[in-house]
Structures are given as structure tokens and as C-alpha cells.
Design a protein around this motif. Structure first.
Motif, short mmCIF file in Angstrom:
data_model
loop_
_atom_site.label_atom_id
_atom_site.label_comp_id
_atom_site.label_asym_id
_atom_site.label_seq_id
_atom_site.Cartn_x
_atom_site.Cartn_y
_atom_site.Cartn_z
N THR A 1 0.82 -1.20 0.00
CA THR A 1 0.00 0.00 0.00
C THR A 1 0.86 1.26 0.00
OG1 THR A 1 -1.74 -1.18 1.20
CG2 THR A 1 -1.83 1.24 1.23
N ALA A 2 1.95 1.23 0.77
CA ALA A 2 2.84 2.39 0.83
C ALA A 2 3.45 2.68 -0.54
CB ALA A 2 3.94 2.15 1.86
N VAL B 1 2.19 1.93 -3.52
CA VAL B 1 1.16 2.48 -4.41
C VAL B 1 0.91 3.95 -4.09
CG1 VAL B 1 -1.27 2.36 -5.07
CG2 VAL B 1 0.07 0.26 -4.82
N PHE B 2 0.79 4.27 -2.80
CA PHE B 2 0.55 5.65 -2.38
C PHE B 2 1.68 6.57 -2.85
CE2 PHE B 2 1.33 9.07 0.68
CZ PHE B 2 0.11 9.72 0.67
N VAL B 3 2.91 6.16 -2.61
CA VAL B 3 4.06 7.01 -2.94
C VAL B 3 4.20 7.17 -4.45
CG1 VAL B 3 6.58 7.17 -2.86
CG2 VAL B 3 5.31 6.51 -0.81
N LEU C 1 1.50 9.54 -5.74
CA LEU C 1 1.80 10.89 -5.29
C LEU C 1 2.96 11.49 -6.09
CD1 LEU C 1 1.32 13.20 -3.26
CD2 LEU C 1 2.96 12.07 -1.73
#
Length: 383
Positions: free
Chosen positions: A96-97, A99-101, A104
Motif C-alpha cells: 500500500t505504501a 502504491v501511495f508514494v 503521489l
């Protein structure tokens, strides 16, 4: 239902070449990437679907911008691959981290650089693919870039092959259409003035409002011809013809705007109780012929026939002078404001068309102003 089939058939007639290009480019891209070259996939690998996808992306762009868009697609994919690999190296794949990064960072990069939509999409999907889809430890970072290079190159090659026999043909075709439509509108205005018919004047004004689409088509044709010549290195000597056509398109745009204003003024003229002076209809008939002369000049220029172009330039000058001189009696006596306004508009359209044909010689411009009792000066700037 009959109308639907008729409309569908018309669309196919107009765009059948695009259907052929898309079919050939995507099929060839798939075959070359998965069966012929192998590359990062290995021979016969069936996962090379990014090659036909890249071909579709390139061909979905309007002709005239495909080369630039293809380079942007490659740039977006390359940056996305690098970004995705960097994020996977720090956060690991399928987290998840990560994908988020990656989302962004991709959004920040594309917004900060002002990247167009096609680059934004390709950069983001390339990075997200590596982070969210590729199994951990599988080395696929060259694949998308490799496939995009294959698909984009084949798409551009097929586009070039299709237009190789006559890279400037679209320019000639659109030039003829644009001037023919402009000439037709000017003739509609003439008929409205001659008949002193307000309804006909309104109809001409409505048609004049549609001329912008023809100007836009001519500009696109210039871009297509320019792109064709960038890819056809054996035709580089034709670039001066495209430059001349680009300049002509600029002046056609001015002529279209002034024709629209002329048509609007004709509606006002038609409301006057007294019929307009016949000299206006004579001048407008000459203006319609002048548009035909300008079309002939552009056709000769695109064909590279300088002698013919020069003859048509001389003809355009003579037609323009005859048209304006027909209005000379109108400037010797005071006229109603709508009449004087139309005289001024006819002069502006005349000069615009002369400039589109490269016939705006100082002596011709001075003769036009002298015929209208205007101060004469040698200029090539504002009309």
C-alpha cells in the motif's frame, strides 16, 4: 435505421484510411514484439501487448502531432519505469505504501512539469504497473519502454508509408476546400446584396460563421504536411512549400474573420429601405473570383510550380484591383453608413486574400487605396 446506416457509411468513407492504419500498426506491432524480435520477452512471448497499445496511442492522435506525441509517450514511459523501480526498491512491490508514494510522486511530477494528458497517463500507469502488478523479483523494467518503442515506431512508419506517395496532398486538398467554401460565402453575400434580401443575408452570415472549421482544417493540413516531411527525409526540399502554405493559412484566417464581419454588415444593409448600389455586388463578385485566384496560387505553390504560381499571382492582383475600382464611385459621394462600412470590409478581405496569395505588392496596395481615396503608403503590415 436507414439514416443510421447512411451516416455510418459516410464515416467509413471518410475514415477508412485510419481503420487500415490502426489494423496494420497494431497487428504488426504485436507480431514484431512477440514473435520476430523477442527482446526482453524472449522469442514467442505473448505478453508483448504494450507494443500494439503504444501503436494505438500514437494513431489515436490527430495527424500532424503524431511524431511529437510518440516521443512524449516514450518519455512518459521511461520516467514511469524509473520512478516505479525506485519506489519498489524502497518500499517493496505490491504494498500500500508503494502504491501511495508512486501515485503521489507521479502526480507531482506531471503537474510540476505541465505534462500533457498522454504523458501523464503513460508515466503513471508505467510506474503503477511495476509497483502493483509485476511480481517481486521479476525484472521487467525494459519491457514497456521496449514495447512502446516498437509500437510507436511501427505506427509512425505505417503512417508515413500511407502518405509517402504524396506527403503534401492533404495540404492541397484542404487548401482547395477552404478557398472554395470562402468563395461560396462571398458569392452568397453578393446575391443577398444584389437581391436586397435580408433572409439571404442572414443565411450568408450563418454560413460565414462556419468558416472557422475550414480554417482549422487547413491549419491541420499544414501540420500533417510538416510532419510528413519530417519523416520523409527525401522530401526535405519541399519544406519551403509548407512554410508558404502556413503563411497563407494565417492570412486566410484574417480573411475569414473579415468575411464574417462583412456578412454581418450585409444583414444591416438589407434592412435599409433603399436598395444598395450595384457597385457593391460587382465588387463582391470580384472578391469571390479573387478567392479562386488565391486557391490556384496555393495549389501551384504546393505543387512546386513557381511559374504557374506567378501567373496566378498576377491574375489575383488584376482581379483585386478591378473589384476595388468598381467601388470608386461610391467614395466620391456620401453614402449611408452601412454602405461605407461594407466598402471598408471589402477592402480588408481583398488585402487579406492578396496576402494569402503572396500578391500584396506595394504598388498593388497603393492602387487599391488610391481607388478608395485613402492615403497610400508602401506597407505590408496592418490592412
Amino acid at each position: 435505421m436507414t439514416n443510421w446506416f447512411r451516416t455510418a457509411g459516410g464515416r467509413l468513407r471518410d475514415s477508412w484510411l485510419l481503420v487500415v492504419e490502426v489494423t496494420l500498426a497494431t497487428t504488426a506491432s504485436w507480431f514484431v514484439a512477440s514473435r520476430l524480435l523477442g527482446g526482453p520477452h524472449g522469442s514467442g512471448d505473448l505478453s508483448a501487448f504494450y507494443a500494439p497499445a503504444a501503436a494505438l496511442i500514437v494513431l489515436s492522435q490527430a495527424r500532424g502531432v503524431r511524431l511529437r506525441r510518440a516521443l512524449r509517450v516514450l518519455a512518459g514511459i521511461a520516467v514511469g519505469v524509473v520512478l516505479g523501480e525506485a519506489v519498489v526498491g524502497v518500499f517493496g512491490a505490491r504494498s500500500t505504501a508503494a502504491v501511495f508514494v508512486v501515485i503521489l510522486a507521479a502526480a507531482g511530477i506531471t503537474v510540476a512539469t505541465g505534462a500533457p494528458g498522454v504523458v501523464r497517463n503513460q508515466l503513471t500507469t508505467s510506474a503503477l504497473f511495476l509497483v502493483a502488478v509485476v511480481p517481486p523479483g521479476q525484472e521487467l523494467e525494459p519491457t514497456r519502454l521496449y514495447d512502446a518503442l516498437i509500437g510507436g515506431s511501427i505506427a509512425l512508419l505505417i503512417t508515413q508509408v500511407v502518405g509517402a506517395q504524396s506527403p503534401l496532398r492533404p495540404l492541397d486538398t484542404e487548401g482547395r476546400r477552404t478557398f472554395a467554401e470562402l468563395s461560396g460565402v462571398l458569392d452568397d453575400i453578393r446575391q443577398a446584396v444584389q437581391r436586397h434580401d435580408e433572409q439571404a443575408a442572414r443565411s450568408a452570415f450563418g454560413r460565414a460563421q462556419q468558416l472557422d472549421s475550414r480554417t482549422a482544417a487547413l491549419r491541420r493540413a499544414v501540420s500533417v504536411a510538416d510532419e510528413n516531411l519530417r519523416l520523409a527525409i527525401w522530401e526535405r526540399g519541399s519544406r519551403s512549400r509548407v512554410d508558404a502554405a502556413r503563411s497563407a493559412a494565417d492570412h486566410v484566417d484574417y480573411a475569414v474573420r473579415n468575411t464574417r464581419t462583412l456578412a454581418r454588415s450585409t444583414v444591416v444593409l438589407a434592412r435599409l429601405p433603399q436598395p444598395p448600389p450595384p457597385q457593391l455586388a460587382t465588387a463582391l463578385a470580384g472578391l469571390s473570383r479573387l478567392a479562386g485566384c488565391a486557391a490556384a496560387v496555393l495549389t501551384a505553390v504546393v505543387a512546386g510550380d513557381g511559374d504557374t504560381a506567378d501567373r496566378h499571382v498576377d491574375r489575383a492582383s488584376a482581379v483585386a484591383l478591378d473589384a476595388v475600382r468598381a467601388m470608386t464611385p461610391l467614395v466620391r459621394h456620401e453614402q449611408p453608413l452601412p454602405v461605407s462600412t461594407i466598402v471598408g470590409h471589402i477592402r480588408m478581405v481583398t488585402v487579406d486574400l492578396l496576402r494569402s496569395a503572396g500578391a500584396d505588392k506595394p504598388d498593388v496596395l497603393d492602387a487599391i487605396d488610391a481607388a478608395l481615396a485613402l492615403p497610400s503608403e508602401h506597407r505590408t503590415g496592418d490592412s
